[in-house]
Design an enzyme around this catalytic site. Sequence first.
Site, PDB file in Angstrom:
ATOM      1  N   GLU A 116     -13.529   9.276  24.897  1.00 20.15           N
ATOM      2  CA  GLU A 116     -14.873   9.664  25.334  1.00 20.15           C
ATOM      3  C   GLU A 116     -14.810  10.668  26.484  1.00 20.15           C
ATOM      4  OE1 GLU A 116     -18.037   6.181  24.841  1.00 20.15           O
ATOM      5  OE2 GLU A 116     -16.298   5.540  26.019  1.00 20.15           O
ATOM      6  N   VAL A 137     -23.258   4.542  31.953  1.00 25.15           N
ATOM      7  CA  VAL A 137     -24.637   5.011  31.882  1.00 25.15           C
ATOM      8  C   VAL A 137     -25.414   4.531  33.106  1.00 25.15           C
ATOM      9  CG1 VAL A 137     -24.713   5.255  29.375  1.00 25.15           C
ATOM     10  CG2 VAL A 137     -25.398   3.099  30.401  1.00 25.15           C
ATOM     11  N   GLU A 138     -25.018   3.386  33.666  1.00 26.58           N
ATOM     12  CA  GLU A 138     -25.678   2.860  34.858  1.00 26.58           C
ATOM     13  C   GLU A 138     -25.569   3.838  36.024  1.00 26.58           C
ATOM     14  OE1 GLU A 138     -24.364  -0.771  32.464  1.00 26.58           O
ATOM     15  OE2 GLU A 138     -23.576   1.223  32.871  1.00 26.58           O
ATOM     16  N   TYR A 157     -43.190  18.973  35.341  1.00 19.90           N
ATOM     17  CA  TYR A 157     -42.235  18.323  34.450  1.00 19.90           C
ATOM     18  C   TYR A 157     -41.254  19.304  33.841  1.00 19.90           C
ATOM     19  CZ  TYR A 157     -46.205  19.170  31.271  1.00 19.90           C
ATOM     20  OH  TYR A 157     -47.246  19.719  30.595  1.00 19.90           O
ATOM     21  N   LYS A 166     -27.527   5.972  25.074  1.00 20.98           N
ATOM     22  CA  LYS A 166     -26.301   6.608  24.585  1.00 20.98           C
ATOM     23  C   LYS A 166     -26.207   6.295  23.090  1.00 20.98           C
ATOM     24  CE  LYS A 166     -21.364   6.537  25.637  1.00 20.98           C
ATOM     25  NZ  LYS A 166     -20.343   5.863  26.451  1.00 20.98           N
TER      26      LYS A 166
END
Length: 118
Positions: free
Chosen positions: A21, A72-73, A53, A98
Amino acid sequence: MDTVFIRGLRIDTTIGIHDWEKRIRRPVVLDLEMASDIARGAATDRIEDALDYEAVTRRLEQFVSESRFELVETLAERCASILRDEFGVAWVRLTLSKPGAVGKCVDVGVTIERGERC
C-alpha cells in the site's frame, strides 16, 4: 447554526499499513459537514461572506494528494484540523472512506466530529 456540506470528494493518495500500500496511490473519499452561519453570505450574495466550499475542496485535494499516512484516522484528524484552523470552521463532521481496502467490504473508514456546534 447552518451546515455547509461536501459529499463524495474523491482524492488519490498513498495510505495504508502494508508495504504494497505504501508503494501505490489509491482513492479515499471524504464527506464533510461544516457548521457555518450562511446568513451574511445569503444577504450579500458574495463568496467573501460565505464558507467557500471550492476553496475548502482545493485545499483538501492539495493536502491529501501530497500526504502519506498509514491510518485513515490520522488523515481524518489532519483534514479536520485544516478545516478548523485555516477556514475557521467551529464544528466539522468528517467521514473518510477507503474503498475496497478490506476483502469483501465495499468500504471502510471513520467518521469524526471535532469542535462545538453552536
